[in-house]
Design a protein around this motif. Structure first.
Motif, PDB file in Angstrom:
ATOM      1  N   GLY A 153       5.905  -1.280   8.156  1.00  0.00           N
ATOM      2  CA  GLY A 153       5.780   0.119   7.778  1.00  0.00           C
ATOM      3  C   GLY A 153       7.139   0.638   7.329  1.00  0.00           C
ATOM      4  O   GLY A 153       8.138   0.435   8.022  1.00  0.00           O
ATOM      5  N   ILE A 194       0.858  -1.191   0.000  1.00  0.00           N
ATOM      6  CA  ILE A 194       0.000   0.000   0.000  1.00  0.00           C
ATOM      7  C   ILE A 194       0.890   1.235   0.000  1.00  0.00           C
ATOM      8  O   ILE A 194       1.750   1.388   0.872  1.00  0.00           O
ATOM      9  CB  ILE A 194      -0.931   0.023   1.220  1.00  0.00           C
ATOM     10  N   TYR A 227      -3.251   7.921   7.932  1.00  0.00           N
ATOM     11  CA  TYR A 227      -2.263   6.847   7.828  1.00  0.00           C
ATOM     12  C   TYR A 227      -2.206   5.910   9.031  1.00  0.00           C
ATOM     13  O   TYR A 227      -1.845   4.746   8.883  1.00  0.00           O
ATOM     14  CB  TYR A 227      -0.870   7.442   7.574  1.00  0.00           C
ATOM     15  N   ALA A 240      -1.048  -3.022   9.241  1.00  0.00           N
ATOM     16  CA  ALA A 240       0.003  -3.556   8.367  1.00  0.00           C
ATOM     17  C   ALA A 240       0.977  -4.426   9.152  1.00  0.00           C
ATOM     18  O   ALA A 240       1.053  -4.372  10.387  1.00  0.00           O
ATOM     19  CB  ALA A 240       0.746  -2.415   7.696  1.00  0.00           C
ATOM     20  N   PRO A 287       3.485   4.974   3.476  1.00  0.00           N
ATOM     21  CA  PRO A 287       2.555   6.080   3.257  1.00  0.00           C
ATOM     22  C   PRO A 287       3.119   7.251   2.472  1.00  0.00           C
ATOM     23  O   PRO A 287       2.395   7.906   1.730  1.00  0.00           O
ATOM     24  CB  PRO A 287       2.161   6.505   4.673  1.00  0.00           C
ATOM     25  N   ILE A 342      -4.073   2.482   8.958  1.00  0.00           N
ATOM     26  CA  ILE A 342      -3.470   1.537   8.015  1.00  0.00           C
ATOM     27  C   ILE A 342      -2.175   0.973   8.598  1.00  0.00           C
ATOM     28  O   ILE A 342      -1.903  -0.232   8.489  1.00  0.00           O
ATOM     29  CB  ILE A 342      -3.196   2.209   6.659  1.00  0.00           C
ATOM     30  N   ALA A 347      -7.995   1.398   1.846  1.00  0.00           N
ATOM     31  CA  ALA A 347      -6.926   0.485   2.252  1.00  0.00           C
ATOM     32  C   ALA A 347      -7.422  -0.544   3.251  1.00  0.00           C
ATOM     33  O   ALA A 347      -7.104  -1.741   3.145  1.00  0.00           O
ATOM     34  CB  ALA A 347      -5.768   1.279   2.854  1.00  0.00           C
ATOM     35  N   TYR A 351       3.195  -1.290   4.144  1.00  0.00           N
ATOM     36  CA  TYR A 351       2.640   0.049   3.969  1.00  0.00           C
ATOM     37  C   TYR A 351       3.751   1.084   3.950  1.00  0.00           C
ATOM     38  O   TYR A 351       4.575   1.148   4.857  1.00  0.00           O
ATOM     39  CB  TYR A 351       1.659   0.358   5.094  1.00  0.00           C
TER      40      TYR A 351
END
Length: 311
Positions: A189, A142, A179, A186, A167, A182, A150, A165
């Protein structure tokens, strides 16, 4: 002799593709001044698009989930995906909108300044994403995505699917309500040092990772450019050194290339450290070439992927 894949892994990339207008300059202008450009070109780009093509170049089936406009730039992006082997079945075409684009200035040191020019790029409504787009997906990456879109995508994944993820700066500027949900959903990150500081308020990467863990991110990764990447897994913090390069030509898309390598490591069943080492290797390869996608390597150009031995 190479071991055959036990199954065919599939990656879905939820994010934005864009056309990058790249201008090469000797130096960036100071405020209220002007410099002459040495060259200009328009090429496929966008974080999600770059990652999708990078994964395809490494030989993994991948589909892109995003939007393009019904214009020449949209046709350029679709054709580029098809040429690379990226599945385009779920790309929406905005009949009334213009395709997203960015203006990127790159100086003689390979540093860049990026200006987003906007345009149609991402799903707006959760219903835009058909559940069949996520069937048999082993990794969902993502990038630019609205939280309800998402989270709806994550909800439709099989339990063992890994969610990565990244962002990026534009999503972070919209606020943590965009954000943070999400990130908490996840598995990994990914942030650069500036993004990590913006989220956590901590300038030192070590301190930033501690805050990211407290925020509920299982494996936070902070890319540190020439210093490599720092990550935390199972409460252990590890610095992975960068891969040395002869010359840095253009750092545009370096973070996207890192994500490509990390995802490949996940698909190969590597440990987190080995997967992040692969991310550093792919990023190092890319920055020796101009443009976000030009330097993305193919499988036979990455030593760790020439053979599937030694997982």
């Amino acid at each position: 002799m190479e071991k055959p894949f036990q199954k065919t892994p599939l990656v879905a990339v939820l994010g934005a593709a864009a056309v990058d207008i790249i201008v090469q300059v000797k130096e960036f202008p100071s405020p209220d001044s002007i410099v002459m450009a040495d060259s200009r070109q328009s090429v496929p780009g966008g974080t999600g698009g770059n990652v999708a093509e990078g994964i395809a170049r490494l030989g993994y089936p991948v589909r892109f989930l995003g939007v393009v406009g019904n214009d020449d730039n949209g046709k350029l992006l679709l054709q580029s995906f098809k040429n690379a082997g990226v599945q385009t079945d779920f790309i929406m075409v905005d009949q009334k909108g213009l395709t997203a684009s960015c203006f990127i200035a790159v100086n003689s040191h390979g540093e860049r300044m990026i200006f987003s020019l906007g345009g149609s790029a991402i799903y707006v409504n959760p219903d835009d994403l058909h559940p069949s787009a996520l069937e048999n997906v082993d990794v969902l990456y993502i990038a630019d995505a609205l939280p309800d879109v998402a989270l709806n995508a994550i909800k439709n994944l099989k339990p063992e699917t890994k969610v990565v993820y990244c962002p990026g700066g534009l999503m972070l500027k919209l606020g943590e309500e965009y954000y943070l949900p999400i990130l908490k959903a996840a598995d990994v990150g990914i942030f650069n040092q500036v993004e990590a500081a913006a989220i956590t308020g901590k300038q030192e990467p070590e301190e930033a990772t501690k805050v990211l863990v407290k925020m509920g991110i299982p494996v936070p990764v902070i890319t540190l450019g020439e210093k490599g990447a720092l990550f935390v897994a199972d409460k252990v913090s590890t610095l992975v050194p960068a891969q040395p390069v002869r010359q840095v030509v253009d750092t545009t898309g370096a973070g996207d290339a890192f994500s490509v390598g990390l995802i490949a490591g996940i698909l190969e069943g590597f440990s987190w450290q080995k997967a992040i080492q692969l991310g550093c290797q792919v990023a190092a390869y890319k920055i020796q070439y101009r443009g976000a996608r030009e330097g993305l390597p193919y499988r036979d150009q990455i030593a760790a992927l020439k053979t599937r031995e030694g997982k």
